[in-house]
Design an enzyme around this catalytic site. Structure first.
Site, short mmCIF file in Angstrom:
data_model
loop_
_atom_site.label_atom_id
_atom_site.label_comp_id
_atom_site.label_asym_id
_atom_site.label_seq_id
_atom_site.Cartn_x
_atom_site.Cartn_y
_atom_site.Cartn_z
N HIS A 123 10.94 3.09 21.59
CA HIS A 123 12.28 2.76 21.09
C HIS A 123 12.82 1.60 21.94
CE1 HIS A 123 16.66 3.41 20.65
NE2 HIS A 123 16.38 4.06 19.55
N ASP A 200 10.34 9.24 28.07
CA ASP A 200 11.51 9.20 27.20
C ASP A 200 11.45 10.46 26.33
OD1 ASP A 200 13.21 8.94 25.07
OD2 ASP A 200 12.63 6.89 24.55
N GLN A 203 13.27 12.40 21.74
CA GLN A 203 12.81 13.16 20.57
C GLN A 203 12.02 14.40 20.97
OE1 GLN A 203 13.90 12.47 17.61
NE2 GLN A 203 14.64 10.39 17.91
N LYS A 226 21.00 14.85 20.15
CA LYS A 226 19.83 15.09 19.28
C LYS A 226 19.32 16.52 19.41
CE LYS A 226 18.04 10.37 19.82
NZ LYS A 226 18.53 9.67 18.64
N CYS A 365 15.26 1.03 15.46
CA CYS A 365 15.27 0.54 16.85
C CYS A 365 13.87 0.56 17.44
CB CYS A 365 16.23 1.35 17.73
SG CYS A 365 17.89 1.40 17.11
#
Ligand code: C6P
Length: 408
Positions: A123, A200, A203, A226, A365
């Site tokens: 991302h 990261d 998600q 999220k 993104c």
């Protein structure tokens, strides 16, 4: 017994919405998730009954606010398998967390000729902060490429991950392809050449159990919004010694030991990285979200999403849609990107919206992914614990309708 998404939906007031006569079919949880009542209540209760600034006041409300805010940190630490709450920095989410590391660690320790290894599935939040750090320090960026089915192509990993690599920054789950890189293998390989690893988890953390101690990652970032929490909640996990070695990111109130005219000394982590009035209510809401996820069970959530993702991918493929990303559900999450006939994703998303179906269309993104798969944009349906096979069926019906309208 497995997770019952119909019962789960009862906890989310937004699913009572009727949109132009249609029930809400929400397939955009990768962008942001909805919030259960317990989260809304936790945040409202803070404002109603305990509102005060944290770490500043010695009156009752101030102490309660501090206790609730620090309690949220402890809840997050336990959820992520972190060794202590002090390894969790409260932030507004993944973007802020990665910028914090790229600034506080990257600008301090990167030197000309050092390499930062990223992947083509990142991302922009896990690219741009490193580009800025590289520009400021003279370090170089390198990228692990992708295979045609949307996994990392590790064929040349030994050329990419070398003694010059100082940091590997990699997603735990792609927001476009759904792919889940083999984190443990990458972390071990990076440590073998002396590099630190930032995962990261924007998600990954909402959808999959994560244990930072078992993974042995150096940093992990996550976004509360999220994972059923409020916007502007989230955090950064960092190993003690790394956090302790880093420069502050933002300067301001409550992150200092002493301020003189000439300079300042800083508190220990995590407070060194928490300047100014923090996202108190949001972190308290996020802790409620974590307790809600834990009560259902991350393994049950993952199992539900794997089955639903398989159902969605098979249904889309039967309609002739092109899946952009892996089709095998073992090493992927429920972010399902596709193109359908030659209909532009924006037209498709607009048509679906007329039936109350929310999907995301665009580059998400992640322009490097678009370029790799030679598409300007994709349509993305992303799944979570409250989605049902009825939601997927509604998507497939909506595509058929759009197909008939836009023709070939
Ligand atoms: N992806 C999506 O629709 P923030 O905005 O800071 O909460 O998260 C940024 C981010 C970082 N990494 C990954 C893998 C992400 O998916 C995201 C956010 C959203 O895909 C909004 S662009």
């Amino acid at each position: 017994m497995g997770l019952d998404p119909v019962a789960v939906r009862e906890d989310f007031p937004i699913f009572q919405r009727v949109i132009d006569g249609h029930r809400l079919v929400y397939l955009d949880s990768a962008a942001t998730s909805h919030k259960p009542n317990v989260v809304l209540e936790a945040e409202a209760d803070f404002y109603r009954m305990h509102n005060a600034n944290a770490h500043r006041a010695i009156y009752t409300l101030g102490e309660e606010a501090t206790e609730l805010f620090e309690g949220a940190r402890a809840t997050l630490a336990l959820f992520l398998g972190a060794p202590s709450p002090a390894t969790i920095v409260s932030t507004r989410g993944t973007t802020e967390s990665i910028n914090l590391v790229a600034h506080g660690w990257g600008r301090k320790f990167l030197k000309p000729g050092d390499q930062v290894l990223l992947t083509e599935m990142e991302h922009h939040s896990n690219i741009v902060p490193w580009q800025l750090a590289a520009a400021a320090t003279g370090a170089e960026l390198r990228y692990i490429p992708l295979t045609d089915d949307g996994h990392l192509d590790l064929t040349d990993i030994e050329q990419l991950l070398t003694e010059r690599t100082k940091v590997l920054a990699v997603t735990g789950m792609s927001n476009v392809l759904g792919s889940m890189p083999p984190l443990r293998l990458l972390i071990d390989a990076a440590h073998a050449v002396g590099a630190v690893v930032l995962v990261d988890g924007a998600q990954l953390v909402p959808h999959h159990a994560v244990d930072v101690a078992a993974l042995d990652c150096d940093f992990l970032t996550f976004s509360g919004h999220k994972m059923l929490g409020p916007t502007a909640s989230g955090g950064l996990y960092g190993k003690d010694e790394l956090l302790a070695s880093m420069d502050p990111f933002l300067g301001g109130g409550e992150m200092i030991m002493e301020v003189t005219r000439e300079g300042s000394t800083y508190k220990e982590p995590p407070f060194r990285f928490e300047a100014g009035t923090m996202n108190i209510a949001q972190q308290i809401g996020l802790a409620a979200a974590v307790r809600y996820l834990e009560a259902i069970g991350m393994d049950a959530i993952r199992e539900h999403e794997v089955a639903l993702t398989r159902y969605a991918i098979e249904g889309l493929q039967e309609m002739g849609a092109r899946i952009i990303g892996p089709t095998d559900t073992a090493a992927r999450g429920g972010e399902v990107s596709f193109s359908y006939r030659d209909i532009h994703p924006h037209d498709l998303a607009t048509s679906l919206s007329e039936d109350g179906i929310a999907v995301r269309a665009g580059h998400h993104c992640a322009q490097l992914v678009m370029r790799r798969f030679d598409v300007p944009a994709t349509t993305r349906a992303s799944l979570y614990l409250y989605n049902t096979t009825d939601d997927v069926d509604a998507l497939l019906d909506g595509l058929e309708k759009a197909g008939a309208f836009f023709g070939d």
